[in-house]
Design a protein around this motif. Structure first.
Motif, short mmCIF file in Angstrom:
data_model
loop_
_atom_site.label_atom_id
_atom_site.label_comp_id
_atom_site.label_asym_id
_atom_site.label_seq_id
_atom_site.Cartn_x
_atom_site.Cartn_y
_atom_site.Cartn_z
N TYR A 185 0.83 -1.20 0.00
CA TYR A 185 0.00 0.00 0.00
C TYR A 185 0.87 1.25 0.00
O TYR A 185 0.61 2.21 -0.71
N LYS B 268 -4.98 5.17 -3.53
CA LYS B 268 -3.76 5.85 -3.11
C LYS B 268 -2.77 5.94 -4.27
O LYS B 268 -2.19 7.00 -4.53
N ARG C 135 -3.90 8.46 -6.81
CA ARG C 135 -3.61 9.84 -6.38
C ARG C 135 -2.13 10.16 -6.57
O ARG C 135 -1.78 11.26 -6.96
N SER C 136 -1.25 9.20 -6.28
CA SER C 136 0.18 9.47 -6.44
C SER C 136 0.54 9.67 -7.90
O SER C 136 1.42 10.47 -8.23
#
Length: 197
Positions: free
Chosen positions: A26, A187, A190-191
């Motif tokens: 993650y 996540k 978004r990165s």
């Protein structure tokens, strides 16, 4: 109660390692590969004991992909990547979708046939999760965003399969993996946006 834990110690230990692994994945941490290696070695024994022969064999592939993943994450480069920049998260290449889909179906069919020959009680599901995992771990090693979508499917089927095969701790872990995979997908997405912005 103590007898239960003694009988399931390998399941419990690999579940704890699996939780650490998915949390490191993650976070896109390089340490996921080391934790994964230890877990994979122990999983070989667990899956063999439970008659999950395709999963057992898959762990040898995972070990090889662990070495590959460390190398790619540490030294690999993608197009337009700045020097000394960490390997970025990117999309699965469209040109790879059809070849990987065909390979996955072929691997599934071969494993399904082989598992029926060796007397597996769950040849369809065991072969399916194993075949799809070939793509998933490769996509993780290449840091493709869509690896999370592959793992969501694998994790749902594996959760049900492991409860059926009386590996309750690991089954519960795979249920948790589904949630973490959804969060991991968001996540990593978004990165990707942050890097391209």
């Amino acid at each position: 109660m103590q007898d239960y834990f003694v009988a399931h110690w390998l399941d419990i230990t690999t579940t704890i390692l699996g939780l650490a692994y998915i949390l490191l994945e993650y976070k896109a941490s390089l340490w996921l590969w080391l934790v994964g290696f230890v877990m994979q070695v122990m999983d070989i024994v667990l899956y063999y004991q439970k008659g999950l022969y395709a999963d057992c064999g898959m762990e040898f592939y995972y070990i090889a992909m662990t070495v590959y993943g460390v190398w790619v994450w540490k030294f690999g480069k993608k197009r337009n990547q700045a020097p000394k920049e960490a390997l970025p998260v990117t999309h699965f290449k469209k040109s790879l979708v059809l070849p990987w889909a065909v390979a996955t179906l072929a691997i599934w069919a071969i494993l399904w046939y082989w598992l029926t020959l060796v007397g597996s009680t769950v040849p369809v599901a065991d072969a399916f999760t194993t075949a799809l995992s070939f793509v998933g771990v490769w996509a993780l090693a290449r840091k493709y965003l869509e690896q999370w979508l592959i793992w969501i499917v694998v994790d749902v089927v594996t959760c049900v399969l492991y409860f059926y095969k009386d590996i309750p701790f690991k089954a519960s872990l795979y249920g948790l993996y589904v949630i973490i995979a959804v969060l991991g997908y968001l996540k990593w997405k978004r990165s990707m946006k942050a890097v391209s912005a």
